[in-house]
Design a protein around this motif. Sequence first.
Motif, mmCIF file in Angstrom:
data_model
loop_
_atom_site.group_PDB
_atom_site.id
_atom_site.type_symbol
_atom_site.label_atom_id
_atom_site.label_comp_id
_atom_site.label_asym_id
_atom_site.label_seq_id
_atom_site.Cartn_x
_atom_site.Cartn_y
_atom_site.Cartn_z
ATOM 1 N N ALA A 41 82.739 33.961 32.556
ATOM 2 C CA ALA A 41 82.232 33.536 31.246
ATOM 3 C C ALA A 41 80.989 32.672 31.408
ATOM 4 C CB ALA A 41 83.317 32.780 30.494
ATOM 5 N N GLU A 42 80.999 31.804 32.409
ATOM 6 C CA GLU A 42 79.858 30.915 32.638
ATOM 7 C C GLU A 42 78.619 31.703 33.078
ATOM 8 O OE1 GLU A 42 78.610 27.148 35.549
ATOM 9 O OE2 GLU A 42 80.711 27.785 35.400
ATOM 10 N N ILE A 43 78.806 32.613 34.045
ATOM 11 C CA ILE A 43 77.671 33.396 34.533
ATOM 12 C C ILE A 43 77.131 34.307 33.433
ATOM 13 C CG2 ILE A 43 76.946 35.177 36.176
ATOM 14 C CD1 ILE A 43 78.968 34.059 38.152
ATOM 15 N N ALA A 44 78.040 34.927 32.676
ATOM 16 C CA ALA A 44 77.607 35.840 31.613
ATOM 17 C C ALA A 44 76.779 35.107 30.561
ATOM 18 C CB ALA A 44 78.819 36.515 30.970
ATOM 19 N N ALA A 45 77.183 33.892 30.213
ATOM 20 C CA ALA A 45 76.432 33.111 29.230
ATOM 21 C C ALA A 45 75.027 32.810 29.757
ATOM 22 C CB ALA A 45 77.169 31.820 28.909
ATOM 23 N N GLU A 46 74.929 32.474 31.024
ATOM 24 C CA GLU A 46 73.623 32.199 31.623
ATOM 25 C C GLU A 46 72.766 33.461 31.661
ATOM 26 O OE1 GLU A 46 74.405 30.556 35.442
ATOM 27 O OE2 GLU A 46 75.219 28.664 34.677
ATOM 28 N N LEU A 47 73.392 34.589 31.963
ATOM 29 C CA LEU A 47 72.651 35.856 32.015
ATOM 30 C C LEU A 47 72.163 36.264 30.630
ATOM 31 C CD1 LEU A 47 74.900 37.804 34.547
ATOM 32 C CD2 LEU A 47 72.490 37.229 34.889
ATOM 33 N N ARG A 48 72.989 36.063 29.606
ATOM 34 C CA ARG A 48 72.554 36.395 28.250
ATOM 35 C C ARG A 48 71.355 35.549 27.844
ATOM 36 N NH1 ARG A 48 78.234 36.601 27.331
ATOM 37 N NH2 ARG A 48 78.208 34.520 26.371
ATOM 38 N N GLU A 49 71.392 34.273 28.177
ATOM 39 C CA GLU A 49 70.275 33.389 27.840
ATOM 40 C C GLU A 49 69.005 33.819 28.574
ATOM 41 O OE1 GLU A 49 69.064 28.621 28.036
ATOM 42 O OE2 GLU A 49 71.098 29.268 28.579
ATOM 43 N N ALA A 50 69.157 34.132 29.866
ATOM 44 C CA ALA A 50 67.998 34.546 30.655
ATOM 45 C C ALA A 50 67.458 35.888 30.172
ATOM 46 C CB ALA A 50 68.377 34.638 32.131
ATOM 47 N N LEU A 51 68.352 36.808 29.804
ATOM 48 C CA LEU A 51 67.909 38.107 29.335
ATOM 49 C C LEU A 51 67.189 37.991 27.995
ATOM 50 C CD1 LEU A 51 67.855 41.096 29.972
ATOM 51 C CD2 LEU A 51 70.127 41.319 28.962
ATOM 52 N N GLN A 52 67.642 37.078 27.152
ATOM 53 C CA GLN A 52 66.957 36.830 25.892
ATOM 54 C C GLN A 52 65.532 36.353 26.142
ATOM 55 O OE1 GLN A 52 68.462 37.304 22.643
ATOM 56 N NE2 GLN A 52 66.274 37.248 22.193
ATOM 57 N N GLU A 53 65.366 35.479 27.122
ATOM 58 C CA GLU A 53 64.039 34.991 27.469
ATOM 59 C C GLU A 53 63.164 36.127 28.007
ATOM 60 O OE1 GLU A 53 64.750 31.877 30.236
ATOM 61 O OE2 GLU A 53 65.553 30.477 28.734
ATOM 62 N N VAL A 54 63.776 37.027 28.779
ATOM 63 C CA VAL A 54 63.030 38.152 29.336
ATOM 64 C C VAL A 54 62.514 39.062 28.230
ATOM 65 C CG1 VAL A 54 63.239 40.278 30.700
ATOM 66 C CG2 VAL A 54 64.185 38.136 31.583
ATOM 67 N N ILE A 55 63.375 39.428 27.294
ATOM 68 C CA ILE A 55 62.935 40.376 26.264
ATOM 69 C C ILE A 55 61.980 39.717 25.271
ATOM 70 C CG2 ILE A 55 65.004 41.764 26.502
ATOM 71 C CD1 ILE A 55 65.983 40.651 23.857
ATOM 72 N N GLN A 56 62.095 38.429 25.088
ATOM 73 C CA GLN A 56 61.138 37.743 24.218
ATOM 74 C C GLN A 56 59.746 37.780 24.816
ATOM 75 O OE1 GLN A 56 62.932 33.892 23.713
ATOM 76 N NE2 GLN A 56 64.107 34.516 21.907
ATOM 77 N N GLY A 57 59.702 37.848 26.139
ATOM 78 C CA GLY A 57 58.408 37.909 26.800
ATOM 79 C C GLY A 57 57.865 39.313 26.943
ATOM 80 N N THR A 58 58.724 40.343 26.697
ATOM 81 C CA THR A 58 58.288 41.732 26.910
ATOM 82 C C THR A 58 58.509 42.611 25.707
ATOM 83 O OG1 THR A 58 60.473 42.338 27.810
ATOM 84 C CG2 THR A 58 58.800 41.587 29.380
ATOM 85 N N GLU A 59 58.961 42.056 24.586
ATOM 86 C CA GLU A 59 59.340 42.907 23.475
ATOM 87 C C GLU A 59 58.169 43.670 22.876
ATOM 88 O OE1 GLU A 59 61.091 40.429 20.546
ATOM 89 O OE2 GLU A 59 59.323 39.227 20.186
ATOM 90 N N SER A 60 56.942 43.229 23.123
ATOM 91 C CA SER A 60 55.786 43.943 22.603
ATOM 92 C C SER A 60 55.414 45.147 23.466
ATOM 93 C CB SER A 60 54.585 43.005 22.499
ATOM 94 O OG SER A 60 54.232 42.520 23.790
ATOM 95 N N VAL A 61 56.027 45.245 24.663
ATOM 96 C CA VAL A 61 55.687 46.340 25.583
ATOM 97 C C VAL A 61 56.266 47.661 25.102
ATOM 98 C CG1 VAL A 61 56.004 47.189 27.936
ATOM 99 C CG2 VAL A 61 55.533 44.757 27.529
ATOM 100 N N GLY A 62 57.456 47.673 24.539
ATOM 101 C CA GLY A 62 58.076 48.918 24.121
ATOM 102 C C GLY A 62 59.121 48.664 23.065
ATOM 103 N N PRO A 63 59.784 49.723 22.592
ATOM 104 C CA PRO A 63 60.778 49.583 21.536
ATOM 105 C C PRO A 63 62.031 48.910 22.040
ATOM 106 C CG PRO A 63 60.781 51.818 22.379
ATOM 107 C CD PRO A 63 59.620 51.119 23.036
ATOM 108 N N LYS A 64 62.762 48.313 21.124
ATOM 109 C CA LYS A 64 64.061 47.741 21.475
ATOM 110 C C LYS A 64 65.049 48.885 21.614
ATOM 111 C CE LYS A 64 63.492 43.189 19.360
ATOM 112 N NZ LYS A 64 64.030 42.242 18.403
ATOM 113 N N LEU A 65 65.618 48.992 22.784
ATOM 114 C CA LEU A 65 66.508 50.111 23.056
ATOM 115 C C LEU A 65 67.954 49.659 23.097
ATOM 116 C CD1 LEU A 65 64.387 51.796 25.833
ATOM 117 C CD2 LEU A 65 64.434 52.363 23.442
#
Length: 213
Positions: free
Chosen positions: A189-213
């Motif tokens: 649960a702890e690792i998954a929460a950290e991964l979700r937060e990090a993944l959110q940061e990743v897509i916020q930085g790349t969401e203009s590159v392509g469509p949300k899939l």
Amino acid sequence: MSTVAEHYPIDCPFCNIANAYLPDPASPIPSSPDPAKVDPQCHLILSTPYVLGFLDILPIAPGHILLTTRRHYRTLIDLHKATSTTAQDWASRRAAEESLETSRALGEWLPRVSQALCKVTGIEDWNVVQNNGERAAQVVPHIHFHLIPRYQEGRRENAGKGKVDVGMLKSWRMFGRGAREELDDEEGAEIAAELREALQEVIQGTESVGPKL
């Protein structure tokens, strides 16, 4: 028209996860998914109309992620066959479109999830492994990619405290050191929460590159 049962075969654990965690139109990153919706628990990090990501319940190392397709395809060839169908009826054309979007989504999300994994774990090296068929060590007959972090010697490898799946050791020896152990749900649960937060940061930085899939 296809039925829910056709999309999610009841005897497939990954289809059970797909059926339990439907995509949220607002975001591909679930905010606080309930891991107890399925048994064993699922520590979800990604849920889109085409792919899902969650922690492996028998990780080789902490942070071991599975990226899988929402619809049931056994192997990559099955996904390709669905993509390249020449049938003219509506249902077949829709299935072909869905398989094509699934292929694109896998390609879009593998590097994004990899980036989030590196961010959370601090690793610089990781395996991306995809097996097709029993002789190739595919245990769940549903397409999935393993993202396995490779820590420096002495850093966060499985500590030998969990229950080891002895039957899996031989199949996984080719991928380097590390025994598969049952995932501790609190740690998951702890690792998954950290991964979700990090993944959110990743897509916020790349969401203009392509469509949300």
